[in-house]
Design a protein around this motif. Structure first.
Motif, mmCIF file in Angstrom:
data_model
loop_
_atom_site.group_PDB
_atom_site.id
_atom_site.type_symbol
_atom_site.label_atom_id
_atom_site.label_comp_id
_atom_site.label_asym_id
_atom_site.label_seq_id
_atom_site.Cartn_x
_atom_site.Cartn_y
_atom_site.Cartn_z
ATOM 1 N N ALA A 152 0.676 -1.159 0.034
ATOM 2 C CA ALA A 152 -0.010 -0.045 0.020
ATOM 3 C C ALA A 152 0.958 1.265 -0.087
ATOM 4 O O ALA A 152 1.876 1.437 0.713
ATOM 5 C CB ALA A 152 -0.939 0.109 1.220
ATOM 6 N N THR A 153 0.414 2.285 -0.687
ATOM 7 C CA THR A 153 1.174 3.552 -0.801
ATOM 8 C C THR A 153 0.326 4.243 0.503
ATOM 9 O O THR A 153 -0.761 4.547 0.024
ATOM 10 C CB THR A 153 1.210 4.335 -2.201
ATOM 11 O OG1 THR A 153 1.843 3.490 -2.878
ATOM 12 C CG2 THR A 153 1.714 5.341 -2.122
ATOM 13 N N VAL A 154 1.008 4.696 1.294
ATOM 14 C CA VAL A 154 0.458 5.631 2.308
ATOM 15 C C VAL A 154 1.205 6.894 2.654
ATOM 16 O O VAL A 154 2.387 7.026 2.073
ATOM 17 C CB VAL A 154 0.628 4.806 3.793
ATOM 18 C CG1 VAL A 154 -0.739 3.697 3.387
ATOM 19 C CG2 VAL A 154 1.831 4.360 4.135
ATOM 20 N N SER A 155 0.889 8.171 3.190
ATOM 21 C CA SER A 155 1.414 9.178 3.423
ATOM 22 C C SER A 155 2.146 9.086 4.859
ATOM 23 O O SER A 155 1.875 7.933 5.636
ATOM 24 C CB SER A 155 0.559 10.305 3.668
ATOM 25 O OG SER A 155 -0.423 10.052 4.567
ATOM 26 N N ALA A 156 3.154 9.743 5.186
ATOM 27 C CA ALA A 156 4.041 9.766 5.990
ATOM 28 C C ALA A 156 3.078 9.423 7.534
ATOM 29 O O ALA A 156 3.732 9.051 8.533
ATOM 30 C CB ALA A 156 5.081 11.163 6.241
ATOM 31 N N ASP A 157 2.207 10.449 7.753
ATOM 32 C CA ASP A 157 1.339 10.393 8.781
ATOM 33 C C ASP A 157 0.726 9.185 9.198
ATOM 34 O O ASP A 157 0.555 8.855 10.404
ATOM 35 C CB ASP A 157 0.504 11.869 8.982
ATOM 36 C CG ASP A 157 -0.789 11.248 7.937
ATOM 37 O OD1 ASP A 157 -0.332 10.791 7.079
ATOM 38 O OD2 ASP A 157 -1.792 11.891 8.350
ATOM 39 N N ARG A 158 0.603 8.471 8.199
ATOM 40 C CA ARG A 158 0.184 6.919 8.194
ATOM 41 C C ARG A 158 1.146 5.928 8.934
ATOM 42 O O ARG A 158 0.698 4.948 9.443
ATOM 43 C CB ARG A 158 -0.267 6.167 7.165
ATOM 44 C CG ARG A 158 -1.665 7.028 6.481
ATOM 45 C CD ARG A 158 -3.013 6.501 7.019
ATOM 46 N NE ARG A 158 -3.037 4.945 7.129
ATOM 47 C CZ ARG A 158 -3.561 4.286 6.356
ATOM 48 N NH1 ARG A 158 -3.889 4.707 5.155
ATOM 49 N NH2 ARG A 158 -3.547 3.018 6.658
ATOM 50 N N VAL A 159 2.433 6.174 8.768
ATOM 51 C CA VAL A 159 3.509 5.371 9.381
ATOM 52 C C VAL A 159 3.999 5.760 10.669
ATOM 53 O O VAL A 159 4.903 5.105 11.325
ATOM 54 C CB VAL A 159 4.320 4.941 8.287
ATOM 55 C CG1 VAL A 159 3.682 4.107 7.270
ATOM 56 C CG2 VAL A 159 5.241 6.236 7.938
ATOM 57 N N THR A 160 3.719 7.145 11.074
ATOM 58 C CA THR A 160 4.560 7.359 12.193
ATOM 59 C C THR A 160 3.640 6.948 13.471
ATOM 60 O O THR A 160 2.614 6.814 13.568
ATOM 61 C CB THR A 160 4.458 9.371 12.247
ATOM 62 O OG1 THR A 160 3.041 9.929 12.307
ATOM 63 C CG2 THR A 160 5.211 9.845 11.301
ATOM 64 N N GLY A 161 4.486 6.782 14.217
ATOM 65 C CA GLY A 161 4.096 6.051 15.635
ATOM 66 C C GLY A 161 4.817 4.940 16.043
ATOM 67 O O GLY A 161 5.858 4.469 15.656
ATOM 68 N N SER A 162 4.473 4.261 16.939
ATOM 69 C CA SER A 162 4.811 2.908 17.493
ATOM 70 C C SER A 162 4.620 1.809 17.067
ATOM 71 O O SER A 162 3.357 1.600 17.032
ATOM 72 C CB SER A 162 4.886 2.948 19.263
ATOM 73 O OG SER A 162 5.369 4.341 19.565
ATOM 74 N N TRP A 163 5.396 0.977 16.728
ATOM 75 C CA TRP A 163 5.179 -0.285 16.044
ATOM 76 C C TRP A 163 5.807 -1.630 16.781
ATOM 77 O O TRP A 163 6.840 -1.543 17.430
ATOM 78 C CB TRP A 163 5.809 -0.434 14.544
ATOM 79 C CG TRP A 163 4.993 0.644 13.920
ATOM 80 C CD1 TRP A 163 5.592 2.017 13.667
ATOM 81 C CD2 TRP A 163 3.964 0.510 12.852
ATOM 82 N NE1 TRP A 163 4.523 2.547 12.679
ATOM 83 C CE2 TRP A 163 3.914 1.747 12.250
ATOM 84 C CE3 TRP A 163 3.131 -0.656 12.634
ATOM 85 C CZ2 TRP A 163 2.743 2.012 11.372
ATOM 86 C CZ3 TRP A 163 2.079 -0.350 11.463
ATOM 87 C CH2 TRP A 163 1.975 0.776 11.068
ATOM 88 N N GLN A 164 5.136 -2.641 16.997
ATOM 89 C CA GLN A 164 5.631 -4.030 17.755
ATOM 90 C C GLN A 164 5.636 -5.180 16.778
ATOM 91 O O GLN A 164 4.645 -5.520 16.007
ATOM 92 C CB GLN A 164 4.854 -4.047 18.853
ATOM 93 C CG GLN A 164 5.411 -5.088 19.871
ATOM 94 C CD GLN A 164 6.594 -4.867 20.376
ATOM 95 O OE1 GLN A 164 6.635 -3.503 21.079
ATOM 96 N NE2 GLN A 164 7.417 -5.879 20.792
ATOM 97 N N ALA A 165 6.650 -5.997 16.798
ATOM 98 C CA ALA A 165 6.783 -7.248 16.104
ATOM 99 C C ALA A 165 6.514 -8.419 17.096
ATOM 100 O O ALA A 165 6.733 -8.171 18.352
ATOM 101 C CB ALA A 165 8.016 -7.385 15.041
#
Length: 150
Positions: free
Chosen positions: A32-45
């Motif tokens: 998916a192509t998304v804007s930067a605001d869609r990926v900013t934040g905390s992520w966990q695997a």
């Protein structure tokens, strides 16, 4: 006598095959192509690795050498650096600090190491998942998916 398929039928078949190959390459999830605001934040695997991407294009990470990521050459403890979307730059596909959206994210670590970290994040599941990739030709090949914390 064999009948030759029409050109529109061949194009439809080719389009379906390309779509299926793209979905299969990413473990059934479409990029998916998304804007930067869609990926900013905390992520966990699932294996304990974590990432935090900021709007200022910096990141912090931990545990990027655990589990399935052990062979990527990435640091295990707390690490940081810059991130950017990949974009076409006069025929070269590379990270671009000016790109405001994309489907692949490159991480550039602040700390120098003997072995460079080989990880790219591919945006899948309509932007709900970032999957670890070591080969741009095979998205999600590392089998590690980051989902939003919280």
């Amino acid at each position: 006598m064999l009948k030759t398929p029409s050109a529109p039928a061949v194009r439809r078949t080719a389009a379906v095959l390309i779509t299926l190959l793209a979905a299969t390459a990413c473990g059934g999830a479409e990029t998916a192509t998304v804007s930067a605001d869609r990926v900013t934040g905390s992520w966990q695997a699932g294996d304990g690795a974590s990432l935090a991407l900021t709007a200022g294009r910096t990141f912090t990470a931990s545990g990027l050498d655990a589990g399935k990521l052990a062979d990527t050459g990435c640091p295990g403890g707390h690490s940081d650096g810059d991130w950017a979307f990949f974009a076409d730059d006069d025929g070269l596909y590379m990270t671009s600090p000016e790109a405001t959206s994309g489907s692949e994210i490159g991480l550039s670590f602040t700390e120098e190491s003997d072995e460079p970290c080989r990880i790219t994040l591919t945006v899948v599941d309509d932007g709900d998942t970032l999957c670890a990739t070591s080969d741009p030709e095979t998205p999600c090949d590392l089998g590690v998916r980051f989902t939003r914390k919280g």
